[in-house]
Design an enzyme around this catalytic site. Structure first.
Site, PDB file in Angstrom:
ATOM      1  N   ARG A  63       3.902  -0.287  -4.805  1.00  0.00           N
ATOM      2  CA  ARG A  63       3.611  -0.816  -3.469  1.00  0.00           C
ATOM      3  C   ARG A  63       2.278  -1.557  -3.403  1.00  0.00           C
ATOM      4  O   ARG A  63       1.916  -2.107  -2.368  1.00  0.00           O
ATOM      5  CB  ARG A  63       3.594   0.324  -2.447  1.00  0.00           C
ATOM      6  CG  ARG A  63       4.900   1.076  -2.359  1.00  0.00           C
ATOM      7  CD  ARG A  63       4.802   2.193  -1.359  1.00  0.00           C
ATOM      8  NE  ARG A  63       4.607   1.689  -0.027  1.00  0.00           N
ATOM      9  CZ  ARG A  63       5.589   1.343   0.803  1.00  0.00           C
ATOM     10  NH1 ARG A  63       6.841   1.452   0.417  1.00  0.00           N
ATOM     11  NH2 ARG A  63       5.325   0.886   2.001  1.00  0.00           N
ATOM     12  N   LYS A  95       6.044  -4.233  -4.095  1.00  0.00           N
ATOM     13  CA  LYS A  95       7.496  -4.094  -3.962  1.00  0.00           C
ATOM     14  C   LYS A  95       7.959  -4.193  -2.511  1.00  0.00           C
ATOM     15  O   LYS A  95       9.017  -4.710  -2.227  1.00  0.00           O
ATOM     16  CB  LYS A  95       7.875  -2.726  -4.534  1.00  0.00           C
ATOM     17  CG  LYS A  95       9.355  -2.457  -4.580  1.00  0.00           C
ATOM     18  CD  LYS A  95       9.963  -3.103  -5.775  1.00  0.00           C
ATOM     19  CE  LYS A  95      11.456  -3.025  -5.787  1.00  0.00           C
ATOM     20  NZ  LYS A  95      12.026  -4.175  -6.505  1.00  0.00           N
ATOM     21  N   GLU A 117       7.567 -14.806 -11.564  1.00  0.00           N
ATOM     22  CA  GLU A 117       6.841 -13.672 -11.002  1.00  0.00           C
ATOM     23  C   GLU A 117       6.371 -12.675 -12.051  1.00  0.00           C
ATOM     24  O   GLU A 117       5.367 -11.998 -11.829  1.00  0.00           O
ATOM     25  CB  GLU A 117       7.653 -12.964  -9.914  1.00  0.00           C
ATOM     26  CG  GLU A 117       8.877 -12.231 -10.389  1.00  0.00           C
ATOM     27  CD  GLU A 117       9.654 -11.568  -9.265  1.00  0.00           C
ATOM     28  OE1 GLU A 117       9.047 -11.185  -8.264  1.00  0.00           O
ATOM     29  OE2 GLU A 117      10.879 -11.442  -9.404  1.00  0.00           O
ATOM     30  N   LYS A 151      12.510 -14.905 -11.282  1.00  0.00           N
ATOM     31  CA  LYS A 151      12.236 -13.802 -12.219  1.00  0.00           C
ATOM     32  C   LYS A 151      11.199 -14.227 -13.245  1.00  0.00           C
ATOM     33  O   LYS A 151      10.277 -13.478 -13.555  1.00  0.00           O
ATOM     34  CB  LYS A 151      13.508 -13.358 -12.962  1.00  0.00           C
ATOM     35  CG  LYS A 151      14.518 -12.572 -12.210  1.00  0.00           C
ATOM     36  CD  LYS A 151      14.102 -11.205 -11.744  1.00  0.00           C
ATOM     37  CE  LYS A 151      13.396 -11.235 -10.433  1.00  0.00           C
ATOM     38  NZ  LYS A 151      14.114 -11.085  -9.220  1.00  0.00           N
ATOM     39  N   TRP A 179      -2.680  -2.688  -1.704  1.00  0.00           N
ATOM     40  CA  TRP A 179      -2.361  -4.105  -1.854  1.00  0.00           C
ATOM     41  C   TRP A 179      -3.230  -4.806  -0.822  1.00  0.00           C
ATOM     42  O   TRP A 179      -3.015  -4.659   0.377  1.00  0.00           O
ATOM     43  CB  TRP A 179      -0.872  -4.356  -1.591  1.00  0.00           C
ATOM     44  CG  TRP A 179      -0.450  -5.752  -1.916  1.00  0.00           C
ATOM     45  CD1 TRP A 179      -0.084  -6.226  -3.139  1.00  0.00           C
ATOM     46  CD2 TRP A 179      -0.339  -6.852  -1.010  1.00  0.00           C
ATOM     47  NE1 TRP A 179       0.234  -7.552  -3.046  1.00  0.00           N
ATOM     48  CE2 TRP A 179       0.090  -7.971  -1.764  1.00  0.00           C
ATOM     49  CE3 TRP A 179      -0.579  -7.006   0.354  1.00  0.00           C
ATOM     50  CZ2 TRP A 179       0.293  -9.212  -1.191  1.00  0.00           C
ATOM     51  CZ3 TRP A 179      -0.376  -8.260   0.931  1.00  0.00           C
ATOM     52  CH2 TRP A 179       0.061  -9.348   0.153  1.00  0.00           C
ATOM     53  N   GLU A 231      17.205 -17.656  -8.663  1.00  0.00           N
ATOM     54  CA  GLU A 231      16.824 -16.289  -8.996  1.00  0.00           C
ATOM     55  C   GLU A 231      16.252 -16.209 -10.418  1.00  0.00           C
ATOM     56  O   GLU A 231      15.276 -15.506 -10.674  1.00  0.00           O
ATOM     57  CB  GLU A 231      18.051 -15.363  -8.813  1.00  0.00           C
ATOM     58  CG  GLU A 231      17.844 -13.904  -9.153  1.00  0.00           C
ATOM     59  CD  GLU A 231      16.738 -13.201  -8.364  1.00  0.00           C
ATOM     60  OE1 GLU A 231      16.193 -13.773  -7.405  1.00  0.00           O
ATOM     61  OE2 GLU A 231      16.401 -12.073  -8.750  1.00  0.00           O
ATOM     62  N   HIS A 287      16.988 -36.502  -8.580  1.00  0.00           N
ATOM     63  CA  HIS A 287      16.222 -36.967  -7.420  1.00  0.00           C
ATOM     64  C   HIS A 287      14.741 -36.588  -7.517  1.00  0.00           C
ATOM     65  O   HIS A 287      14.049 -36.537  -6.510  1.00  0.00           O
ATOM     66  CB  HIS A 287      16.837 -36.414  -6.129  1.00  0.00           C
ATOM     67  CG  HIS A 287      18.236 -36.889  -5.909  1.00  0.00           C
ATOM     68  ND1 HIS A 287      18.535 -38.184  -5.534  1.00  0.00           N
ATOM     69  CD2 HIS A 287      19.430 -36.258  -6.077  1.00  0.00           C
ATOM     70  CE1 HIS A 287      19.850 -38.319  -5.447  1.00  0.00           C
ATOM     71  NE2 HIS A 287      20.415 -37.166  -5.781  1.00  0.00           N
ATOM     72  N   ASN A 334      -1.653   2.131   5.581  1.00  0.00           N
ATOM     73  CA  ASN A 334      -0.774   1.069   5.088  1.00  0.00           C
ATOM     74  C   ASN A 334      -0.349   0.254   6.303  1.00  0.00           C
ATOM     75  O   ASN A 334       0.232   0.798   7.224  1.00  0.00           O
ATOM     76  CB  ASN A 334       0.446   1.712   4.392  1.00  0.00           C
ATOM     77  CG  ASN A 334       1.623   0.771   4.228  1.00  0.00           C
ATOM     78  OD1 ASN A 334       2.766   1.195   4.259  1.00  0.00           O
ATOM     79  ND2 ASN A 334       1.379  -0.497   4.054  1.00  0.00           N
ATOM     80  N   GLY A 335      -0.700  -1.032   6.303  1.00  0.00           N
ATOM     81  CA  GLY A 335      -0.346  -1.873   7.445  1.00  0.00           C
ATOM     82  C   GLY A 335      -1.489  -2.811   7.774  1.00  0.00           C
ATOM     83  O   GLY A 335      -2.399  -2.996   6.974  1.00  0.00           O
ATOM     84  N   CYS A 369       0.848  -1.187   0.000  1.00  0.00           N
ATOM     85  CA  CYS A 369       0.000   0.000   0.000  1.00  0.00           C
ATOM     86  C   CYS A 369       0.891   1.246   0.000  1.00  0.00           C
ATOM     87  O   CYS A 369       1.906   1.306   0.690  1.00  0.00           O
ATOM     88  CB  CYS A 369      -0.945   0.110   1.180  1.00  0.00           C
ATOM     89  SG  CYS A 369      -2.120  -1.230   1.279  1.00  0.00           S
TER      90      CYS A 369
END
Ligand code: F6R
Length: 614
Positions: free
Chosen positions: A27, A609, A494, A491, A75, A487, A510, A101-102, A2
């Site tokens: 955000r 983010k 996402e 990438k 968000w 990584e 395995h 925000n929270g 947010c």
């Protein structure tokens, strides 16, 4: 998560709010909303599910005038993303509005009490409960808004950065924070409030970072007043912003992510600047000087981080063990904080976070501190909560990273971690002088080698085209390249929503090998080094099952070239520094695949983010 923005002064608030929200959209982008009080004293609230652009179209023919206002980009946590759950939220009388925000963890109990007293709620959010509580206290105790906010926050368990606007007092806004970031910009005769400095920098460079449990009473044309929850007055500490406007704009690139990938020669250099002096055979890390003795004596290093930053920590594990011969453990902050981890006073705990605001990492930092460890931070955002909560550490100097998928922050983190590992190796005497110097020279050459890799962009776009319709992908690497495989997979998944897994190449047999057929793209980091022959065997195993192999190889490689479907040749470097170069083509590949699939590269679905919720 947010983004919040607010303005009070003489200018029109709406354009400032909208521009600010666009900059804060990284955000969260489930919904956006604004509230302004116009000259007649009317409170106009507009909010919409979806991105800021949808809010802009929605308000096109509406009254957006006023010199005071608040804005929010969401968000979603409590309540699905829809118009009703969007912020700002009204109080019971509809005289107050709030952005937040929270997470208010005890909102259900508070809501129950308020419902018994006749409050009715429109949304499923925790935020609406809090603004009702603030008004309830204000009305019952007959106190001013600032005091009502203080009293309400004393009842709250959770995290917040919030701003309240009162229709009956258009010359005042009240802001408060705990756990979520908030910065107040001080203009010549106005104030700007935001989750980070990006909505503020074009108006003023003078800012105050609000601390936890502080409430700011911001009156038009008057001085900023800050009090804590115990009503003690706090003198605002005004700092100068160093960020420049162009660093938060796209600068001609189609997406922030692409711009940030291309910035890496520079951001890696900036992360080494003043720290690495190969000619003098020196690494100087200002933020850890005070802890030099601890580095010399440490029995163990614990890394705590999330997501991409956790991958950087995994790279660091190989580097610290190799260069400094110190045992390393790498922990997901979210797991660490809820265990009862064994932490010794002579442990060094290093928290890695681009934003410096990740809730789990911050909580893990507090836990490690409470057990007596020395806790250092590697953060990108200057003045962020983790940077402030740690005993010391180093900034990465990558500059603002706005694309939600982390790119330049990763290479900057690995750069700083490499320098730290080298420094520690030197003070512990575990690296010979010649090896140390050789690595310093290799490090110095990394930015120009990244530059070389960026020239492969056209080829990478072609490779991306062949894989754009894949449903799965496998990424393999060994040793220090294993985290690069993780990584690369992160990438891809996402931003393009293709399912991707990263594995240590030898682990393939395995289990994951069962997935391999002619449909399965396999990306392998197969650069020259101690594990090269072993990785070649793994590639053969994939080819024997008709998998499609794209290999990142050292320039001039012949063996892998003969068997892989595609090779991406990167310049040679020391095998422990390979991650800094090998990750670049994987970032570009993911970027192109996502663009070709029509995905929103900078704002992938469901992500944000700065993850300030648990
Ligand atoms: C992935 C990504 C996330 C972050 C993670 C931690 O591209 O960006 O996985 O790395 O949310 O964020 P920071 O580093 O801000 O603590």
């Amino acid at each position: 998560m947010c983004g919040i923005v607010a303005y009070i002064g003489k200018r029109e608030a709406y354009p400032i709010l909208i521009k600010g929200l666009s900059r804060l959209e990284y955000r969260g982008y489930d919904s956006a909303g604004v509230a302004m009080i116009d000259k007649k004293g009317d409170l106009n609230v507009y909010k919409r599910k979806g991105k800021v652009s949808e809010l802009i179209s929605f308000v096109k023919d509406k009254d957006t005038t006023g010199n005071v206002g608040i804005g929010h980009t969401r968000w979603a946590t409590h309540g699905e993303p829809n118009d009703v759950n969007s912020h700002p939220h009204y109080s019971q009388s509809k005289n107050l509005v709030m952005i937040h925000n929270g997470i208010i963890e005890n909102y259900a109990t508070i809501k129950e009490g308020l419902t018994k007293r006749g409050h009715t709620f429109l949304s499923q959010t925790d935020t609406e409960v809090l603004i009702h509580l603030i008004e309830d206290i204000q009305q019952h105790e007959g106190i001013k808004m600032g005091h009502a906010v203080q009293a309400a926050l004393k009842q709250v368990i959770g995290a917040y950065a919030l701003v309240v606007l009162d229709k009956n007092d258009p010359d005042t806004i009240v802001a408060a924070k705990k756990g979520s970031p908030m910065v107040i910009g001080i203009g010549s005769d106005d104030f700007f409030i935001a989750s980070d400095a990006s909505p503020i920098i074009e108006y003023t460079k003078n800012v105050v970072y609000l601390d936890d449990e502080q409430v700011a009473i911001i009156r038009r044309g008057q001085e900023l007043k800050i009090r804590n929850l115990k009503d003690k007055e706090i003198t605002p500490y005004v700092q100068k912003l160093t960020v420049e406007l162009e660093s938060i704009e796209k600068g001609g690139y189609d997406h922030f992510m692409l711009k940030e990938i291309y910035e890496q020669p520079r951001s890696v250099l900036d992360s080494m600047r003043g720290r690495l002096q190969a000619d003098l055979g020196e690494v100087r890390m200002g933020g850890i000087v005070d802890h030099e003795k601890k580095f010399e004596k440490a029995k163990r290093i614990l890394f705590i981080a999330c997501g991409t930053s956790w991958h950087a920590a995994l790279v660091a594990e190989y580097l610290f063990e190799e260069f400094a011969r110190v045992p390393v453990e790498v922990e997901y902050a979210s797991e660490f904080r809820y265990r009862n981890p064994v932490i010794y006073e002579d442990d060094i705990v290093i928290a890695i976070s681009q934003s410096g605001e990740t809730a789990d990492t911050l909580a893990a930092v507090e836990l490690a501190k409470s057990r007596g460890a020395t806790v250092l931070g590697i953060c990108n955002v200057v003045g962020s909560s983790i940077a402030r909560a740690t005993h010391g550490g180093s900034y990465t100097h990558a500059g603002p990273e706005i694309g939600v998928a982390s790119t330049k922050a990763f290479t900057a983190q690995v750069t700083v971690l490499t320098l730290m590992a080298l420094h520690m190796g030197k003070v512990r005497g575990t690296l010979t002088e010649s090896r140390f110097r050789q690595l310093l020279y290799e490090m110095e050459a990394i930015p120009s080698k990244i530059e070389e890799v960026l020239k492969l962009n056209d080829k990478l776009r072609e490779i991306a085209y062949t894989y754009k319709d894949s449903r799965n992908a496998l990424y393999l690497g060994r040793g220090v390249s294993f985290p690069v495989a993780l990584e690369g997979a992160l990438k891809l998944k996402e931003i393009s929503y293709i399912h991707a897994e990263g594995y240590p190449a030898a682990e393939m047999k395995h289990g994951p090998i069962a997935l391999i057929d002619e449909e399965m793209p396999v990306f392998v980091i197969a650069t020259k080094g101690a594990n090269y022959e072993k990785v070649v065997s793994n590639i053969q195993e994939v080819k024997a099952r008709k998998g499609k192999v794209t290999a990142v190889v050292t320039s001039g490689d012949k063996e892998v070239k003969a068997m892989a479907d595609y090779v991406i040749e990167i310049p040679e470097t020391d095998e422990f520094l390979v991650p800094l170069i090998a990750v670049i083509p994987l970032q570009l590949l993911s970027y192109h695949v996502a663009v070709m699939r029509g995905c929103n590269v900078d704002q992938p679905r469901n992500l944000a983010k700065s993850v300030t919720v648990e």
